[in-house]
Design a protein around this motif. Structure first.
Motif, mmCIF file in Angstrom:
data_model
loop_
_atom_site.group_PDB
_atom_site.id
_atom_site.type_symbol
_atom_site.label_atom_id
_atom_site.label_comp_id
_atom_site.label_asym_id
_atom_site.label_seq_id
_atom_site.Cartn_x
_atom_site.Cartn_y
_atom_site.Cartn_z
ATOM 1 N N UNK A 178 43.300 73.052 4.748
ATOM 2 C CA UNK A 178 44.666 73.147 4.229
ATOM 3 C C UNK A 178 44.678 73.663 2.793
ATOM 4 N N UNK A 179 43.695 73.261 1.999
ATOM 5 C CA UNK A 179 43.589 73.803 0.637
ATOM 6 C C UNK A 179 43.396 75.318 0.699
ATOM 7 N N UNK A 191 48.083 64.291 4.642
ATOM 8 C CA UNK A 191 47.871 65.705 4.931
ATOM 9 C C UNK A 191 49.145 66.339 5.469
ATOM 10 N N UNK A 192 49.833 65.657 6.384
ATOM 11 C CA UNK A 192 51.072 66.213 6.944
ATOM 12 C C UNK A 192 52.171 66.293 5.895
ATOM 13 N N UNK A 193 52.157 65.367 4.948
ATOM 14 C CA UNK A 193 53.107 65.457 3.839
ATOM 15 C C UNK A 193 52.860 66.739 3.045
ATOM 16 N N UNK A 194 51.593 67.048 2.778
ATOM 17 C CA UNK A 194 51.265 68.289 2.085
ATOM 18 C C UNK A 194 51.695 69.505 2.868
ATOM 19 N N UNK A 195 51.529 69.451 4.196
ATOM 20 C CA UNK A 195 51.934 70.580 5.036
ATOM 21 C C UNK A 195 53.440 70.819 4.934
ATOM 22 N N UNK A 196 54.208 69.718 4.952
ATOM 23 C CA UNK A 196 55.656 69.857 4.838
ATOM 24 C C UNK A 196 56.063 70.542 3.543
ATOM 25 N N UNK A 197 55.446 70.123 2.423
ATOM 26 C CA UNK A 197 55.768 70.758 1.139
ATOM 27 C C UNK A 197 55.343 72.225 1.122
ATOM 28 N N UNK A 234 48.213 69.701 -4.593
ATOM 29 C CA UNK A 234 47.910 68.423 -5.257
ATOM 30 C C UNK A 234 47.685 67.327 -4.215
ATOM 31 N N UNK A 235 48.537 67.292 -3.199
ATOM 32 C CA UNK A 235 48.409 66.282 -2.139
ATOM 33 C C UNK A 235 47.128 66.506 -1.334
ATOM 34 N N UNK A 236 46.803 67.768 -1.029
ATOM 35 C CA UNK A 236 45.596 68.052 -0.240
ATOM 36 C C UNK A 236 44.329 67.646 -0.993
ATOM 37 N N UNK A 237 44.276 67.924 -2.300
ATOM 38 C CA UNK A 237 43.106 67.491 -3.074
ATOM 39 C C UNK A 237 43.009 65.969 -3.120
ATOM 40 N N UNK A 238 44.145 65.305 -3.225
ATOM 41 C CA UNK A 238 44.162 63.840 -3.216
ATOM 42 C C UNK A 238 43.617 63.311 -1.887
ATOM 43 N N UNK A 240 55.630 61.865 14.895
ATOM 44 C CA UNK A 240 56.782 62.751 14.687
ATOM 45 C C UNK A 240 56.453 63.776 13.613
ATOM 46 N N UNK A 241 55.848 63.306 12.513
ATOM 47 C CA UNK A 241 55.462 64.234 11.438
ATOM 48 C C UNK A 241 54.475 65.272 11.933
ATOM 49 N N UNK A 242 53.557 64.833 12.775
ATOM 50 C CA UNK A 242 52.528 65.744 13.283
ATOM 51 C C UNK A 242 53.116 66.794 14.218
ATOM 52 N N UNK A 243 54.060 66.406 15.084
ATOM 53 C CA UNK A 243 54.581 67.316 16.104
ATOM 54 C C UNK A 243 55.735 68.171 15.598
ATOM 55 N N UNK A 244 56.410 67.740 14.542
ATOM 56 C CA UNK A 244 57.624 68.428 14.108
ATOM 57 C C UNK A 244 57.326 69.804 13.537
ATOM 58 N N UNK A 245 58.224 70.735 13.813
ATOM 59 C CA UNK A 245 58.137 72.084 13.253
ATOM 60 C C UNK A 245 58.944 72.173 11.963
ATOM 61 N N UNK A 246 59.994 71.361 11.845
ATOM 62 C CA UNK A 246 60.876 71.391 10.685
ATOM 63 C C UNK A 246 60.194 70.747 9.478
ATOM 64 N N UNK A 247 60.214 71.442 8.330
ATOM 65 C CA UNK A 247 59.496 70.956 7.153
ATOM 66 C C UNK A 247 60.098 69.668 6.607
ATOM 67 N N UNK A 248 61.438 69.565 6.563
ATOM 68 C CA UNK A 248 62.066 68.360 6.035
ATOM 69 C C UNK A 248 61.764 67.143 6.898
ATOM 70 N N UNK A 249 61.784 67.351 8.212
ATOM 71 C CA UNK A 249 61.446 66.250 9.124
ATOM 72 C C UNK A 249 60.006 65.818 8.925
ATOM 73 N N UNK A 250 59.120 66.774 8.763
ATOM 74 C CA UNK A 250 57.707 66.451 8.557
ATOM 75 C C UNK A 250 57.521 65.633 7.266
ATOM 76 N N UNK A 251 58.172 66.051 6.188
ATOM 77 C CA UNK A 251 58.052 65.330 4.914
ATOM 78 C C UNK A 251 58.619 63.915 5.040
ATOM 79 N N UNK A 252 59.786 63.789 5.673
ATOM 80 C CA UNK A 252 60.438 62.479 5.799
ATOM 81 C C UNK A 252 59.558 61.477 6.543
ATOM 82 N N UNK A 253 59.047 61.884 7.711
ATOM 83 C CA UNK A 253 58.317 60.923 8.534
ATOM 84 C C UNK A 253 56.881 60.724 8.041
ATOM 85 N N UNK A 254 56.289 61.705 7.374
ATOM 86 C CA UNK A 254 54.988 61.486 6.747
ATOM 87 C C UNK A 254 55.107 60.437 5.648
#
Length: 646
Positions: free
Chosen positions: A130-131, A89-95, A106-110, A54-68
């Motif tokens: 992504x960085x 990585x998807x969490x970083x994309x959402x932010x 910060x998340x991408x470097x981690x 879901x995080x990978x396919x979602x276009x909405x940033x909040x949805x991506x952050x939640x499910x990541x």
């Protein structure tokens, strides 16, 4: 057992358009959320896969952050055997989509650090990409380009075509943001070619859209508009609102430059609405600026001022000194950590190498005497073997040369014994007849005898020329000196050579060759080809027939045809025309011998001049030999191009 595992297996991580990552498909994300909410007997692994997908396919940033976040937490809490760093990585994309760039980088470097420790090169390259993209959003162009190239290098090493194409697309977009649209088009067009090769429709759409942005920067508005609309049409089917948003804003800019403000306003509003609905901070900044400019141009100053204030607010939220400093510190910390890790690794390797060196020295000391003796023995043996091999090669070469010479000699002796005897015997008989007719003062018969003398002399001369040319070509010594050769003078020379022979058989011999046809060929070998084809045509054409030489330019080549109305060639004979066999003889319509060596030279010399031979024939109707040879101008042009390429 979960009945939906196939949905999960079809999803995989890729880096695509500079504004997205993964195979974004909101419809798929919504379907997976429905599965998650309606299935009560899901295993922990199934839940992780659904959260991640879901995080990978979602276009909405909040949805991506939640499910990541859900995917990462369940993987850690349940100690699942999964690489949860991809969810990181998807969490970083959402932010990043929300404009929280410091948090994102910060998340991408981690994630990059963890991928490096796990030895997952492909995922490490994805993190680098992504960085790079996050740095682009902060206008750190040089840092962005650096990390894109790092990612591309790893993807090429891994032979990951889709990810190479996706990162090339991102690199092109970065060059565009760096105000280098010409440089941007090169990786973008390469990416489009690679996406089309693997049939990846979404990647093709992003490549089309990005190239549209670049054409717009190059002020090629019509081309830009067509590319962007073509991309949007594909992305609407995939519900990819992230990319559609930027492309709508760019189309608005194109119409604005044309002063078509109503259409520009419509597209800008559509882009702003999508950005606001999905919290795309970067696009809210760009769309509000575009709307402000369009309203100002339309004289609607209140609306222009309101959107200008919004633009400043969005811009300041994305770019501020504290955020830039934190991102720079994160990059520095990461690179220092990488260098320290490299130093520690090198120290361990150094200690290991010292231990291995000591062991090797002991082994070398113990075995040095044996090795010395073996080397000395092997060197002597190797020298002997090399000498024997050279002698063997030389003997083989000499044997092959002698065999070839013997074969050529046998052929020549066979030809001489069978074919030279005929014309020579004819001269003996003619000599006796001349004496007889002189003694009887029969001048009429003497005139007829002269025709036989011409025919026998021509036959003997042609045979000797062919024998000489063939024997030289068999030894590989025939001189090949291509030059500019006008065809018409050569055909005129051929007509002069065979004028008497044609007249004797009452055959109409003519040519139709344009004066401007110039070939790139060796004139001597070409003359031999034309002489043999004309001789054969006359030889196998009955009295009252015709032989015609024609030529015409066909593209880069000239087609030279020798056509006769002779006895024709059977289908079986056509299949073996180019094979020289001393037993395969034919006879002309007036009893002339046909050895076959002339046709052998035709095929060999035509190939030597980079040409080809085609034969068409019908028994009782006639035969046409078509010789195709390169024209001088085309050959010279090809030579110049080869020199430029080299």
């Amino acid at each position: 057992m979960n009945k939906y595992p196939y949905l999960l297996l079809t999803l995989f991580l890729i880096i695509i358009h500079p504004l997205s990552a993964g195979a974004q498909d909101q419809a798929l994300a919504d379907s997976l959320i429905t599965v998650l909410n309606t299935q009560n007997n899901l295993s922990d692994l199934d839940k992780y896969n659904l959260y991640y997908s879901i995080a990978q396919a979602s276009v909405n940033s909040n949805t991506r952050i939640e499910y990541s976040t859900r995917a990462i937490n369940i993987a850690k809490e349940k100690n699942l055997d999964v690489t949860y760093q991809t969810a990181l990585v998807h969490l970083g994309i959402g932010h990043r989509q929300k404009g929280e760039l410091v948090k994102a980088v910060e998340i991408f470097f981690q994630a990059a650090e963890q991928f490096k420790q796990l030895g997952k090169k492909g995922s490490l390259a994805a993190a680098y990409a992504h960085i790079a993209q996050t740095y682009r959003m902060q206008n750190h162009h040089l840092h962005s380009i650096k990390y894109y190239h790092m990612a591309i290098g790893i993807f090429r090493e891994e032979k990951d075509t889709v990810r190479v194409a996706s990162t090339l697309l991102n690199l092109g977009y970065q060059y565009l943001k760096f105000n280098k649209p010409d440089s941007a088009l090169i990786p973008t067009l390469e990416a489009e070619t690679m996406f089309r090769a693997v049939g990846f429709e979404q990647g093709v759409a992003y490549a089309l859209g990005n190239s549209g942005l670049m054409y717009a920067a190059l002020q090629q508005d019509r081309k830009a508009e067509n590319k962007l609309k073509e991309a949007i049409a594909i992305l609407e089917k995939l519900h990819d609102e992230y990319a559609i948003t930027e492309y709508l804003i760019e189309i608005a800019a194109i119409y604005q430059s044309r002063q078509e403000y109503s259409r520009a306003l419509s597209y800008a509003k559509q882009g702003y609405a999508l950005a606001e609905n999905n919290k795309y901070m970067e696009f809210l900044r760009d769309a509000s600026q575009r709307l402000s400019e369009i309203h100002a141009a339309m004289g609607q100053h209140n609306e222009a001022f309101n959107f200008l204030k919004k633009h400043n607010t969005y811009r300041d939220s994305l770019i501020n000194e504290e955020a830039i400093r934190k991102m720079a510190d994160l990059r520095t910390d990461y690179e220092l950590a990488q260098k320290q890790a490299d130093i520690d690794r090198l120290e361990v390797e150094k200690n290991n190498q010292q231990l291995m060196l000591a062991a090797l020295l002991i082994t070398l000391l113990l075995g040095s005497a044996v090795i010395f003796l073996l080397i000395k023995y092997n060197r002597g043996k190797k020298r002997a073997n090399v000498l024997l091999a050279k002698q063997k090669q030389e003997l083989e070469k000499q044997r092959n040369q002698l065999a070839a010479l013997d074969h050529t000699r046998s052929k020549l002796f066979s030809i001489i014994s069978h074919d030279l005897r005929g014309p020579v015997n004819s001269f003996n008989g003619i000599s006796s007849l001349i004496k007889h007719y002189i003694s009887t003062n029969d001048l009429i018969q003497l005139a007829e005898i002269s025709q036989y003398i011409d025919s026998s002399a021509s036959e003997l001369s042609s045979l000797l020329d062919n024998l000489l040319s063939w024997s030289v070509s068999q030894r590989g010594e025939f001189p090949y000196k291509p030059e500019k050769v006008f065809l018409k003078p050569l055909t005129a020379e051929i007509l002069g050579i065979f004028k008497t022979m044609a007249h004797a058989k009452k055959i109409k011999l003519e040519s139709s060759v344009p004066a401007d046809i110039a070939l790139w060929a060796d004139s001597n070998s070409l003359l031999t080809v034309l002489r043999n084809l004309t001789s054969n045509a006359l030889k196998f054409t009955k009295e009252g027939g015709s032989v015609q030489i024609t030529a015409a330019a066909k593209g880069a080549f000239a087609e030279i045809k020798v056509t006769d109305t002779g006895i024709g060639v059977s289908k079986k004979q056509l299949e073996s025309l180019s094979d020289f066999n001393e037993e395969k003889r034919t006879w002309g319509t007036a009893g002339e011998k046909g050895l076959g060596i002339g046709l052998k030279l035709v095929f060999e010399f035509t190939r030597m001049n980079n040409g080809s031979v085609e034969v068409s024939s019908q028994e009782g109707i006639g035969t046409t030999f078509c010789i195709t040879l390169p024209l001088y101008d085309a050959a010279r042009h090809a030579k110049v191009q080869n020199m430029k390429n080299s």
